[in-house]
Write a protein that holds these residues in place. Structure first.
Motif, PDB file in Angstrom:
ATOM      1  N   ALA A 169      -1.387  -2.018  12.402  1.00 48.70           N
ATOM      2  CA  ALA A 169      -2.573  -1.246  12.017  1.00 48.70           C
ATOM      3  C   ALA A 169      -3.675  -2.134  11.463  1.00 48.70           C
ATOM      4  O   ALA A 169      -3.411  -3.110  10.756  1.00 48.70           O
ATOM      5  CB  ALA A 169      -2.195  -0.195  10.967  1.00 48.70           C
ATOM      6  N   LEU A 170      -4.893  -1.778  11.816  1.00 52.10           N
ATOM      7  CA  LEU A 170      -6.078  -2.288  11.138  1.00 52.10           C
ATOM      8  C   LEU A 170      -6.696  -1.127  10.383  1.00 52.10           C
ATOM      9  O   LEU A 170      -6.923  -0.058  10.969  1.00 52.10           O
ATOM     10  CB  LEU A 170      -7.091  -2.865  12.129  1.00 52.10           C
ATOM     11  N   GLU A 171      -6.936  -1.322   9.103  1.00 53.33           N
ATOM     12  CA  GLU A 171      -7.592  -0.271   8.328  1.00 53.33           C
ATOM     13  C   GLU A 171      -9.004  -0.710   7.976  1.00 53.33           C
ATOM     14  O   GLU A 171      -9.227  -1.832   7.524  1.00 53.33           O
ATOM     15  CB  GLU A 171      -6.835   0.041   7.035  1.00 53.33           C
ATOM     16  N   VAL A 172      -9.947   0.183   8.216  1.00 56.29           N
ATOM     17  CA  VAL A 172     -11.332  -0.028   7.788  1.00 56.29           C
ATOM     18  C   VAL A 172     -11.499   0.680   6.452  1.00 56.29           C
ATOM     19  O   VAL A 172     -11.237   1.880   6.348  1.00 56.29           O
ATOM     20  CB  VAL A 172     -12.338   0.548   8.807  1.00 56.29           C
ATOM     21  N   ILE A 173     -11.862  -0.075   5.437  1.00 53.67           N
ATOM     22  CA  ILE A 173     -12.110   0.524   4.126  1.00 53.67           C
ATOM     23  C   ILE A 173     -13.596   0.438   3.805  1.00 53.67           C
ATOM     24  O   ILE A 173     -14.310  -0.416   4.329  1.00 53.67           O
ATOM     25  CB  ILE A 173     -11.263  -0.139   3.012  1.00 53.67           C
ATOM     26  N   ASP A 174     -14.054   1.337   2.938  1.00 59.15           N
ATOM     27  CA  ASP A 174     -15.484   1.384   2.623  1.00 59.15           C
ATOM     28  C   ASP A 174     -15.687   2.136   1.317  1.00 59.15           C
ATOM     29  O   ASP A 174     -15.674   3.361   1.301  1.00 59.15           O
ATOM     30  CB  ASP A 174     -16.251   2.065   3.753  1.00 59.15           C
TER      31      ASP A 174
END
Length: 256
Positions: free
Chosen positions: A132-137
């Motif tokens: 998994a790649l998680e995009v956080i913001d």
């Protein structure tokens, strides 16, 4: 200001891509329990027939990150179906300060609940493991927050890109998985599964302990992001992010 109002402010910041002042500026006594209630209210407001609850994410799963914010345990956030990317690309302008980190995710086929469980209690409920790649913001100004702030902001959850390949949970030692995170072909970050509380399964144990306080657990079909194997890397339009998991394969995310 009520917890409901704080939840609305966070939801509005996410919708407008306009960062807000962290909650603890105006409410310095905000507790962790109150922050989780804000998270719950805010995320429930986003649920529709098209956007449903799909699972959980863990944050602060490395000792280094815990020490940075002065805590000794991880935190959790909620995942919804709209967070699950259908294509391996994001648009930078859709976010305030997007960052990407590499993880592994577990999918469950049996319900499991309870505090202070052991890996033996959990493995039989795990159906598969995904890269998994998680995009956080973060929705806060300057990506700056305290522990209650980030909990209220759903642990900075935004998007997920999962591998097409599902792996058997018994295929290998998930604490030994190595990841190289590259940005535009340049190797930026390294990590292995042991960075996640010694083993990603321990992240699930911590999640279940936290959920047990609310009388909740993990349900069949739910996804759990176990936490960053690498740190998060800031991205901008034009970037190509690649997570190389060695023999398990690679994940690529294009930033438009």
């Amino acid at each position: 200001m009520s917890l409901f109002t704080y939840a609305e402010r966070i939801a509005n910041a996410q919708a407008t891509k306009e960062p807000i002042e962290k909650i603890t500026i105006t409410n310095p006594t905000l507790t962790v329990d109150q922050a989780y209630e804000i998270q719950k209210i805010s995320m429930e407001q986003t649920l529709t027939a098209e956007n449903h609850f799909i699972g959980w994410k863990m944050g602060l799963t490395s000792v280094a990150k815990q020490q940075q914010v002065g805590v000794d345990s991880p935190i959790y956030g909620r995942l919804t179906s709209s967070m699950n990317l259908r294509r391996n690309e994001i648009i930078a302008s859709d976010y305030i300060h997007p960052r990407v980190e590499a993880e592994v995710a577990f999918v469950f086929n049996k319900a499991v609940s309870g505090a202070n469980l052991t890996p033996l209690d959990i493995w039989s409920s795990v159906e598969s493991v995904y890269l998994a790649l998680e995009v956080i913001d973060s929705r806060y100004q300057n990506f700056s927050f305290t522990l209650p702030d980030v909990i209220a902001d759903n642990a900075s959850s935004t998007k997920i890109w999962l591998s097409a390949q599902a792996f058997s949970p018994y295929a290998l030692d998930w604490s030994a998985v190595n990841v190289v995170l590259k940005q535009n072909g340049e190797e930026k970050l390294y990590g292995n599964g042991a960075a996640v509380l010694g083993h990603p399964i321990h992240s699930v144990i911590e999640l279940l302990t936290l959920l047990a306080k609310e009388g909740r657990g993990i349900l069949p079909g739910q996804l759990v992001l176990t936490g960053g194997i690498t740190d998060a890397i800031a991205v901008q339009a034009g970037d190509v992010i690649e997570a190389d998991y060695g023999q398990l394969g690679k994940l690529t995310l294009f930033v438009k």
